[in-house]
Design an enzyme around this catalytic site. Structure first.
Site, PDB file in Angstrom:
ATOM      1  N   SER A  78      -3.856  26.412  15.768  1.00 55.33           N
ATOM      2  CA  SER A  78      -4.012  26.857  14.192  1.00 55.33           C
ATOM      3  C   SER A  78      -4.133  28.381  14.118  1.00 55.33           C
ATOM      4  O   SER A  78      -4.401  28.984  15.311  1.00 55.33           O
ATOM      5  CB  SER A  78      -5.359  26.100  13.822  1.00 55.33           C
ATOM      6  OG  SER A  78      -5.206  24.767  14.056  1.00 55.33           O
TER       7      SER A  78
HETATM    8  N1  SAH Z   1      -7.533  22.768  18.025  1.00 53.27           N
HETATM    9  C1  SAH Z   1      -6.076  22.825  18.582  1.00 53.27           C
HETATM   10  C2  SAH Z   1      -5.165  22.385  17.775  1.00 53.27           C
HETATM   11  C3  SAH Z   1      -5.381  21.106  17.574  1.00 53.27           C
HETATM   12  S1  SAH Z   1      -3.338  20.487  17.024  1.00 53.27           S
HETATM   13  C4  SAH Z   1      -6.108  23.966  19.285  1.00 53.27           C
HETATM   14  O1  SAH Z   1      -6.945  24.997  19.206  1.00 53.27           O
HETATM   15  O2  SAH Z   1      -5.026  24.457  19.921  1.00 53.27           O
HETATM   16  C5  SAH Z   1      -3.972  18.777  16.769  1.00 53.27           C
HETATM   17  C6  SAH Z   1      -4.146  17.881  18.097  1.00 53.27           C
HETATM   18  O3  SAH Z   1      -4.584  16.656  17.774  1.00 53.27           O
HETATM   19  C7  SAH Z   1      -2.531  17.826  18.780  1.00 53.27           C
HETATM   20  O4  SAH Z   1      -2.774  18.101  19.959  1.00 53.27           O
HETATM   21  C8  SAH Z   1      -2.629  16.182  18.837  1.00 53.27           C
HETATM   22  O5  SAH Z   1      -2.077  15.712  19.974  1.00 53.27           O
HETATM   23  C9  SAH Z   1      -3.898  15.846  18.671  1.00 53.27           C
HETATM   24  N2  SAH Z   1      -4.198  14.418  18.122  1.00 53.27           N
HETATM   25  C10 SAH Z   1      -3.480  13.692  16.892  1.00 53.27           C
HETATM   26  N3  SAH Z   1      -4.128  12.528  17.008  1.00 53.27           N
HETATM   27  C11 SAH Z   1      -5.378  12.263  17.815  1.00 53.27           C
HETATM   28  C12 SAH Z   1      -6.054  11.306  17.975  1.00 53.27           C
HETATM   29  N4  SAH Z   1      -5.831  10.304  17.629  1.00 53.27           N
HETATM   30  N5  SAH Z   1      -7.022  11.536  19.117  1.00 53.27           N
HETATM   31  C13 SAH Z   1      -7.072  12.718  20.023  1.00 53.27           C
HETATM   32  N6  SAH Z   1      -6.011  13.755  19.528  1.00 53.27           N
HETATM   33  C14 SAH Z   1      -5.089  13.508  18.618  1.00 53.27           C
END
Ligand code: SAH
Length: 237
Positions: A78
């Site tokens: 993000s």
């Molecule tokens: N905070 C992260 C960005 C996250 S992007 C950073 O600093 O890089 C969102 C993430 O949520 C992705 O990696 C995606 O695979 C994950 N995600 C989506 N649905 C999910 C779920 N049900 N459980 C765990 N992770 C999930």
């Protein structure tokens, strides 16, 4: 070395040993402080954690830019401002146990690790989880436990959590995450449709009463799981 992890550069001899220290400082001043981020602990953590370590090698030169960046598996790391905003709204204390859903690159995990006592982070894509684990280990961050799984179910074993942070877009607040939040706790989550969400802050008050407020618009990749979208929704980020 501190269990909360080190950004080695500053402690090992100042900015000269980290070619990105100046860019990182500028990110903190121009993108964060000047645009309303006030929490000094959050600003210090953002100044400390080397974001360039968490981005895809192809994007290292843009690691401190004012934008999200693509990561492996079609996910994103993000924009710095939204990361800082979420952390500020979360009001993490140094003794808190924090549950994070959506480890992704591990960048936000490393930041929370600097602010909290312990972080428990769940990611659904195994390859992302492995890469995040490697980066956190390399940085010496020890107060983090990562797990592969469906984060809409939380991580019951270590509940209750003082803070819960979801960094993927949810159609609603998953039940398990509410159940695993301690009384007096705070949950921050982007809630809305696949294209646009509101950043929501939920507080659990005594007697299982809840108060929530919306704090601005955002755009996250979808939360995919049992208590969210079952498959990739049309038009998602
Ligand atoms: N905070 C992260 C960005 C996250 S992007 C950073 O600093 O890089 C969102 C993430 O949520 C992705 O990696 C995606 O695979 C994950 N995600 C989506 N649905 C999910 C779920 N049900 N459980 C765990 N992770 C999930």
């Amino acid at each position: 070395m501190d269990a909360r992890g080190v950004s080695a550069p500053r402690e090992q001899g100042g900015e000269a040993s980290d070619p990105y220290a100046v860019a990182r400082r500028r990110m903190v001043e121009e993108q964060l402080r000047e645009r309303g981020i006030r929490d000094e602990r959050v600003l210090a953590a953002m100044d400390d954690v080397p974001r360039h370590v968490f981005v895809d090698p192809a994007f290292v030169q843009r690691a401190y830019g004012d934008h999200a960046l693509p990561t492996a598996e079609g996910q994103t790391i993000s924009q710095p401002w939204i990361v800082a905003r979420m952390l500020e709204l979360l009001e993490v204390g140094p003794d808190d146990r924090v549950l994070e859903i959506g480890t992704g690159s591990g960048y936000q995990t490393a930041l929370v690790a600097r602010l909290a006592a312990n972080v428990f982070s769940v990611e659904r894509v195994p390859s992302l989880l492995r890469a995040a684990q490697q980066r956190l280990t390399d940085l010496g961050v020890k107060n983090v436990a990562l797990r592969h799984g469906d984060g809409t179910l939380g991580w019951q074993e270590y509940a209750p959590y003082a803070r819960v942070l979801v960094s993927a877009a949810a159609p609603r607040v998953p039940e398990a995450l509410r159940a695993q939040l301690a009384e007096g706790g705070v949950l921050v989550i982007p809630v809305g449709g696949p294209k646009l969400q509101h950043l929501e802050v939920w507080r659990r008050l005594p007697g299982d009463r809840w108060r929530h407020e919306r704090r601005g618009e955002c755009r996250f990749v979808p939360l995919l799981g049992h208590d969210a979208w079952r498959e990739m929704p049309e038009g998602s980020a």
